[in-house]
Design a protein around this motif. Sequence first.
Motif, mmCIF file in Angstrom:
data_model
loop_
_atom_site.group_PDB
_atom_site.id
_atom_site.type_symbol
_atom_site.label_atom_id
_atom_site.label_comp_id
_atom_site.label_asym_id
_atom_site.label_seq_id
_atom_site.Cartn_x
_atom_site.Cartn_y
_atom_site.Cartn_z
ATOM 1 N N GLY A 136 -25.191 -29.378 -67.550
ATOM 2 C CA GLY A 136 -26.142 -29.371 -68.638
ATOM 3 C C GLY A 136 -27.559 -29.564 -68.129
ATOM 4 N N VAL A 137 -28.527 -29.283 -68.976
ATOM 5 C CA VAL A 137 -29.928 -29.467 -68.611
ATOM 6 C C VAL A 137 -30.202 -30.955 -68.466
ATOM 7 C CG1 VAL A 137 -32.312 -29.038 -69.300
ATOM 8 C CG2 VAL A 137 -30.523 -27.396 -69.887
ATOM 9 N N PRO A 138 -30.846 -31.396 -67.375
ATOM 10 C CA PRO A 138 -31.141 -32.827 -67.215
ATOM 11 C C PRO A 138 -31.938 -33.367 -68.391
ATOM 12 C CG PRO A 138 -31.564 -31.631 -65.165
ATOM 13 C CD PRO A 138 -31.285 -30.604 -66.219
ATOM 14 N N ALA A 139 -31.551 -34.543 -68.853
ATOM 15 C CA ALA A 139 -32.222 -35.151 -70.006
ATOM 16 C C ALA A 139 -33.579 -35.698 -69.601
ATOM 17 C CB ALA A 139 -31.356 -36.272 -70.584
ATOM 18 N N GLY A 140 -34.528 -35.657 -70.529
ATOM 19 C CA GLY A 140 -35.842 -36.222 -70.284
ATOM 20 C C GLY A 140 -35.800 -37.740 -70.387
ATOM 21 N N SER B 14 -41.102 -44.701 -67.059
ATOM 22 C CA SER B 14 -41.324 -43.268 -66.849
ATOM 23 C C SER B 14 -42.317 -42.961 -65.736
ATOM 24 C CB SER B 14 -41.835 -42.622 -68.147
ATOM 25 O OG SER B 14 -43.139 -43.105 -68.470
ATOM 26 N N TRP B 15 -42.646 -43.927 -64.896
ATOM 27 C CA TRP B 15 -43.627 -43.700 -63.841
ATOM 28 C C TRP B 15 -43.176 -42.565 -62.934
ATOM 29 C CZ3 TRP B 15 -48.306 -43.873 -62.292
ATOM 30 C CH2 TRP B 15 -48.627 -43.777 -60.946
ATOM 31 N N LEU B 16 -44.094 -41.645 -62.655
ATOM 32 C CA LEU B 16 -43.769 -40.523 -61.786
ATOM 33 C C LEU B 16 -43.750 -40.987 -60.333
ATOM 34 C CD1 LEU B 16 -46.056 -37.811 -63.391
ATOM 35 C CD2 LEU B 16 -43.583 -37.995 -63.606
ATOM 36 N N PRO B 17 -42.746 -40.619 -59.553
ATOM 37 C CA PRO B 17 -42.689 -41.039 -58.155
ATOM 38 C C PRO B 17 -43.714 -40.287 -57.311
ATOM 39 C CG PRO B 17 -40.918 -39.498 -58.620
ATOM 40 C CD PRO B 17 -41.596 -39.771 -59.929
ATOM 41 N N SER B 18 -43.763 -40.623 -56.030
ATOM 42 C CA SER B 18 -44.651 -39.923 -55.115
ATOM 43 C C SER B 18 -44.228 -38.465 -54.998
ATOM 44 C CB SER B 18 -44.617 -40.583 -53.731
ATOM 45 O OG SER B 18 -43.339 -40.402 -53.140
ATOM 46 N N ARG B 19 -45.122 -37.663 -54.434
ATOM 47 C CA ARG B 19 -44.824 -36.244 -54.308
ATOM 48 C C ARG B 19 -43.539 -36.008 -53.514
ATOM 49 N NH1 ARG B 19 -48.382 -32.782 -55.285
ATOM 50 N NH2 ARG B 19 -48.378 -34.087 -57.119
ATOM 51 N N GLN B 20 -43.377 -36.707 -52.383
ATOM 52 C CA GLN B 20 -42.183 -36.522 -51.571
ATOM 53 C C GLN B 20 -40.927 -36.959 -52.311
ATOM 54 O OE1 GLN B 20 -42.044 -34.901 -48.566
ATOM 55 N NE2 GLN B 20 -39.856 -34.987 -49.029
ATOM 56 N N SER B 21 -41.015 -38.069 -53.050
ATOM 57 C CA SER B 21 -39.860 -38.534 -53.823
ATOM 58 C C SER B 21 -39.486 -37.539 -54.900
ATOM 59 C CB SER B 21 -40.154 -39.903 -54.442
ATOM 60 O OG SER B 21 -40.371 -40.880 -53.448
ATOM 61 N N LEU B 22 -40.498 -36.946 -55.527
ATOM 62 C CA LEU B 22 -40.235 -35.961 -56.568
ATOM 63 C C LEU B 22 -39.582 -34.714 -55.981
ATOM 64 C CD1 LEU B 22 -40.401 -35.082 -59.469
ATOM 65 C CD2 LEU B 22 -42.767 -34.388 -59.108
ATOM 66 N N LEU B 23 -40.067 -34.254 -54.823
ATOM 67 C CA LEU B 23 -39.445 -33.099 -54.171
ATOM 68 C C LEU B 23 -38.011 -33.421 -53.775
ATOM 69 C CD1 LEU B 23 -42.407 -31.836 -51.941
ATOM 70 C CD2 LEU B 23 -41.504 -30.751 -53.997
ATOM 71 N N ASP B 24 -37.767 -34.629 -53.268
ATOM 72 C CA ASP B 24 -36.397 -35.021 -52.910
ATOM 73 C C ASP B 24 -35.498 -34.998 -54.140
ATOM 74 O OD1 ASP B 24 -37.049 -35.352 -50.242
ATOM 75 O OD2 ASP B 24 -37.412 -37.510 -50.429
ATOM 76 N N ARG B 25 -36.044 -35.432 -55.271
ATOM 77 C CA ARG B 25 -35.257 -35.420 -56.507
ATOM 78 C C ARG B 25 -34.908 -33.986 -56.918
ATOM 79 N NH1 ARG B 25 -37.965 -38.086 -61.711
ATOM 80 N NH2 ARG B 25 -37.817 -39.932 -60.369
ATOM 81 N N LEU B 26 -35.876 -33.070 -56.765
ATOM 82 C CA LEU B 26 -35.620 -31.672 -57.123
ATOM 83 C C LEU B 26 -34.600 -31.042 -56.178
ATOM 84 C CD1 LEU B 26 -39.285 -30.564 -57.907
ATOM 85 C CD2 LEU B 26 -37.434 -30.865 -59.555
ATOM 86 N N TRP B 27 -34.695 -31.320 -54.881
ATOM 87 C CA TRP B 27 -33.720 -30.779 -53.936
ATOM 88 C C TRP B 27 -32.311 -31.305 -54.224
ATOM 89 C CZ3 TRP B 27 -37.963 -32.053 -50.000
ATOM 90 C CH2 TRP B 27 -38.739 -30.918 -49.743
ATOM 91 N N GLY B 28 -32.230 -32.496 -54.839
ATOM 92 C CA GLY B 28 -30.927 -33.062 -55.161
ATOM 93 C C GLY B 28 -30.456 -32.779 -56.574
#
Length: 310
Positions: free
Chosen positions: A188-192, A224-238
């Motif tokens: 399913g689409v990841p929940a917000g 809801s704090w946005l992580p660092s750029r690298q953390s966000l990219l790691d989240r997308l890759w996973g």
Amino acid sequence: MSSPMDPLLENEATDRTYYATGVLLDTPDFVAEQTYHRGRLARSLAALHGPGTASGLRVLHEPYSDALSEAEVAVQPGLAVDPLGRTVEVASRACIRVKRWYEGHDAAQLLRRARADLGMGLPPAELPEQAVVADLFVRFRVYERGWTPALASGLYDATDAVSPARLRDGFELRLVPRLETVLQPLPGVPAGPWPRPAGGTPFPGSSGDEATRRSALKKAILDSWLPSRQSLLDRLWGDEFLPHALRFDASQPGGKVADPAWVFLARVAVGVTNAADGGGRPVRTGAVAVDNEMRPFAVTVAALARWLGI
């Protein structure tokens, strides 16, 4: 034209150029200036609206006169916000020809699924009895535009060297077959991160307790704090909702796609029969169903005003 690497993938963009009389400026200084303003805007959009469709981008099946040979999956003009906060604009209609797309995949990538296993929210009458399921994504992409004279640098100097004159913010569309086996449910689409009403009922339940809803919203904001750029990219890759082909590429350093910030637009079901063609692919029926409402939405103030009737 080629697509250069976007500096926002590598830079948090919190430093801006300092100007002073007598200071010489070069390319990195001007790139830093642009990256700072783009980065601050992207960070704000990601925090205030989140990723998803902000306006338009309706996906349609257009069969024309021959649904088997001329059909298209078309994306109407619109605007989205990607997971990094960049705006992705489709300024004019864009399309994918279904026949060309379908025949460009091997049989192993086109898995036949029954109607009950399509993972779509459409009424059963609007879905094919059997179909190959694919998800449509869009992402931000930069394109070089035009040429301008430039003094060459590096190993070979030249007087007739050129460089791109402009960079244009553009987009890339990908319609990707779901490769989960038939025995696996489609993801399913990841929940917000925000608490949402369910069927028009105030969160968290039918009681409509205002204090409980207010507390839940405040807690969601604090979490809801946005992580660092690298953390966000790691989240997308996973993110397993994103197909493997959109996250990994053996030809890239580290085997990962440099920019995995895709925005999901629609799930597409391409109707098929029990027969197979010469390449082993399921034979298409010509029917195509599109579910536009599965996608995440970046809800604007104007949309909320309409929801509230003001």
